[in-house]
Write a protein that holds these residues in place. Sequence first.
Motif, PDB file in Angstrom:
ATOM      1  N   GLY A  82       0.838  -1.384   0.197  1.00  0.00           N
ATOM      2  CA  GLY A  82      -0.065  -0.059   0.010  1.00  0.00           C
ATOM      3  C   GLY A  82       0.743   1.186   0.030  1.00  0.00           C
ATOM      4  N   PRO A  83       0.438   2.418  -0.307  1.00  0.00           N
ATOM      5  CA  PRO A  83      -1.230   2.744  -0.365  1.00  0.00           C
ATOM      6  C   PRO A  83      -1.256   2.285  -1.775  1.00  0.00           C
ATOM      7  CG  PRO A  83       0.207   4.794  -0.422  1.00  0.00           C
ATOM      8  CD  PRO A  83       1.121   3.739   0.020  1.00  0.00           C
ATOM      9  N   ASN A 111       6.168  -0.361   1.465  1.00  0.00           N
ATOM     10  CA  ASN A 111       5.249   0.877   1.289  1.00  0.00           C
ATOM     11  C   ASN A 111       5.634   1.505   0.032  1.00  0.00           C
ATOM     12  OD1 ASN A 111       4.502   3.568   1.298  1.00  0.00           O
ATOM     13  ND2 ASN A 111       4.491   3.337   3.799  1.00  0.00           N
ATOM     14  N   GLU A 331      -0.979 -10.748   7.129  1.00  0.00           N
ATOM     15  CA  GLU A 331      -0.811  -9.305   6.707  1.00  0.00           C
ATOM     16  C   GLU A 331      -1.379  -9.100   5.577  1.00  0.00           C
ATOM     17  OE1 GLU A 331       0.204  -7.490   9.157  1.00  0.00           O
ATOM     18  OE2 GLU A 331       2.008  -7.820   9.779  1.00  0.00           O
ATOM     19  N   PHE A 334      -3.025  -2.443   2.417  1.00  0.00           N
ATOM     20  CA  PHE A 334      -3.637  -1.157   3.000  1.00  0.00           C
ATOM     21  C   PHE A 334      -3.837  -0.144   1.856  1.00  0.00           C
ATOM     22  CE2 PHE A 334       0.562  -1.433   4.918  1.00  0.00           C
ATOM     23  CZ  PHE A 334       1.159  -0.605   4.165  1.00  0.00           C
ATOM     24  N   ARG A 336      -4.669   2.925   2.265  1.00  0.00           N
ATOM     25  CA  ARG A 336      -4.074   4.382   2.502  1.00  0.00           C
ATOM     26  C   ARG A 336      -3.127   4.301   3.726  1.00  0.00           C
ATOM     27  NH1 ARG A 336      -7.945   8.087   0.635  1.00  0.00           N
ATOM     28  NH2 ARG A 336      -7.194   9.901   1.839  1.00  0.00           N
ATOM     29  N   THR A 337      -2.166   4.761   3.311  1.00  0.00           N
ATOM     30  CA  THR A 337      -1.033   4.792   4.459  1.00  0.00           C
ATOM     31  C   THR A 337      -0.245   5.751   4.108  1.00  0.00           C
ATOM     32  OG1 THR A 337       0.616   3.468   5.740  1.00  0.00           O
ATOM     33  CG2 THR A 337       0.556   3.260   3.361  1.00  0.00           C
ATOM     34  N   THR A 338       0.647   6.383   5.071  1.00  0.00           N
ATOM     35  CA  THR A 338       1.739   7.380   4.597  1.00  0.00           C
ATOM     36  C   THR A 338       3.217   6.666   4.877  1.00  0.00           C
ATOM     37  OG1 THR A 338       2.385   9.487   5.281  1.00  0.00           O
ATOM     38  CG2 THR A 338       1.433   8.313   7.143  1.00  0.00           C
TER      39      THR A 338
END
Length: 339
Positions: A82-83, A111, A331, A334, A336-338
């Motif tokens: 993600g994101p 990420n 797991e 995701f 949305r994440t930063t």
Amino acid sequence: MSSTVILGIESSCDDTSAAVIVDGILKSNVIASQAVHEEYGGVVPELASRAHQQNIVPVVDAAIKRAGITRMDISAVAFTRGPGLIGSLLVGTSFAKGLSLGLRIPMVDVNHLHGHVLSHFVREQENDPVPEFPFLCLLISGGNSQIIMVKSPGDMEILGRTIDDAAGEAFDKCAKVMGLPYPGGPHIDRLAAEGDPKRFHFAKPHIPGLDYSFSGLKTSFLYTLRDGLKSNPNFIEENKADLAASLQQTIIDILLEKLRKAVEQTGVRTVAIGGGVSANSGVRKAVADYCGANGLKAFIPARKFTTDNAAMIAMAGYFKYQAGEFCRYDEVPFARTTI
Ligand code: KG4
């Protein structure tokens, strides 16, 4: 000593990509871009997931073959967690889990934003230059506009971010109202090369700190078109190069103002750019000129590493593999994440 071979998989949006990195050196990077979205003027999530499902096996297969390795050589599989679009991410994540279980190798979750930042460490030759830590990264894409302090491969701090639209959205939305195809950024770039960047003046934001805003520019651009079309129905057609050049220049001015501020505030002497908008000719030149004039080291990625690609995911995965940071099978991706 045996080699570390990382297979990277990227499927966060509308590009299905697989890459192989052997001992930190890129051996293959295959990207299947999805043309299916063009007629809709934007990415259609359900169509993206289906295209990923069709593409993923041949893309991974091609990446393995082009790297001159076999499946049995792979040390770990790294994938974008993600994101991104959840359906698209599920395809890459599920594929990575299957491969990991089937080959009995660990998997590493990445990420996507870390991938863009760490794309500067993708080397095609042993002596290709890479940034030293810490460095500042201006991450500009269709979904993000951020200034990031990169302290190590796993330690990044966002110093500023957009409070509304991303720089890529400003390019794409303004291009759309001009009647240009999606994504509009590359079309603006091409037209801007022929136009006068000082011809039109668009609103620039006045917000404190290192945050960005692009929504005012978008409205101001729209009003300029509306007013111009009132007196001349051919206004856009007759002025498209100047409109594109002035829009691009305004976006560059906005990006550079905060980047300059970040350099002054942090004292960091190395600046990198990444994300789809870092393919823009004007942005690349402006950052290179600014760094050159101020004795800063600039890292401007090759264009093929600016948009979504699995090479950067494999690279980020390589760092995590070396640190022993693996992902469990329960797991999930995701959306949305930063950083
Ligand atoms: O990083 P990216 O491929 O996708 C994500 O947003 O995740 O970035 C896509 C964005 C789009 O907004 C596209 O218009 C923009 O990058 N872009 C450009 C150029 N090439 C791609 N914008 C301006 N000039 C370009 N040459």
